[in-house]
Design a protein around this motif. Sequence first.
Motif, PDB file in Angstrom:
ATOM      1  N   TYR A 147       0.561  -0.736  -0.053  1.00  0.00           N
ATOM      2  CA  TYR A 147      -0.348   0.308   0.364  1.00  0.00           C
ATOM      3  C   TYR A 147       1.143   1.251   0.536  1.00  0.00           C
ATOM      4  CZ  TYR A 147      -4.343   2.855   0.511  1.00  0.00           C
ATOM      5  OH  TYR A 147      -5.152   3.383   1.069  1.00  0.00           O
ATOM      6  N   TRP A 149       4.323   1.984  -1.406  1.00  0.00           N
ATOM      7  CA  TRP A 149       4.917   1.522  -2.741  1.00  0.00           C
ATOM      8  C   TRP A 149       3.144   2.202  -3.702  1.00  0.00           C
ATOM      9  CZ3 TRP A 149       6.905  -3.760  -3.402  1.00  0.00           C
ATOM     10  CH2 TRP A 149       7.870  -3.760  -2.248  1.00  0.00           C
ATOM     11  N   HIS A 150       2.714   1.954  -3.612  1.00  0.00           N
ATOM     12  CA  HIS A 150       1.542   2.194  -4.449  1.00  0.00           C
ATOM     13  C   HIS A 150       1.273   3.542  -3.549  1.00  0.00           C
ATOM     14  CE1 HIS A 150      -0.258  -1.689  -5.529  1.00  0.00           C
ATOM     15  NE2 HIS A 150       1.106  -1.918  -5.878  1.00  0.00           N
TER      16      HIS A 150
END
Length: 234
Positions: A147, A149-150
């Motif tokens: 989560y 990273w995104h």
Amino acid sequence: MKDRATARQASPGGENSLRQLAYSRIEELLNWGRLRPGQIISQRELVETTEMTLSAIREAIPRLEAEGLLQTLPQRGLMVPSLDVTFIREAYQMRRVIELSAIPDLIQRLDRAVIRSWLDWHTAARERLSSDETVDLQIFLRDLQVYDWHMHAAMVGAMENSLISNVYRVTAIKIRMTAQARVRVTRDNAKRVIAEHIAFLTPMLEGSADAAAEALSRHIDQSLTIALGGTVAN
């Protein structure tokens, strides 16, 4: 062999798609620490690990070398760059420049509902981590990493600049290599990261660029300190 069938099935665009798929699979190995800093690996070993063809691996390697993610060692194979202090500091410096530059565009262009969803997710995660001692920590931490990273990539994506987004993506891979090799993710560290995310997401939601930048800057500083072997208060 499975790799050739899978690769051809997933690559209707031909050799370019095969090369991109090989690149993506090597990128995934770097992201999750399955290729470790300082490790030497042959092209044949990459074929086995990625389940791609040798030609696709060979075509992906020049891009990985150009981005500083792999180095060719004559007569030895390919080496994942070692994590010296310069490597770490440069990666985090680039991260700081890009992410802080993204804040004005993010506040202006990004739907507040997206920021609200990020904030709500972190609030729920904090409550779950604090109240549920039976939570599967490994699954929780992996979900948090993905989560994270995104979300950060989406923040940079608000700039709507593909060149910057690609530089950030490569920088993020290098930072993940550092994290996988040096940072031990624990319940306390997860609580700290969640709190730091909430600290910059809250002013983002309110449209306060200066407060968001200050909190984001602190978050990056804390991450760098840990990557360099230091400690921070949770």
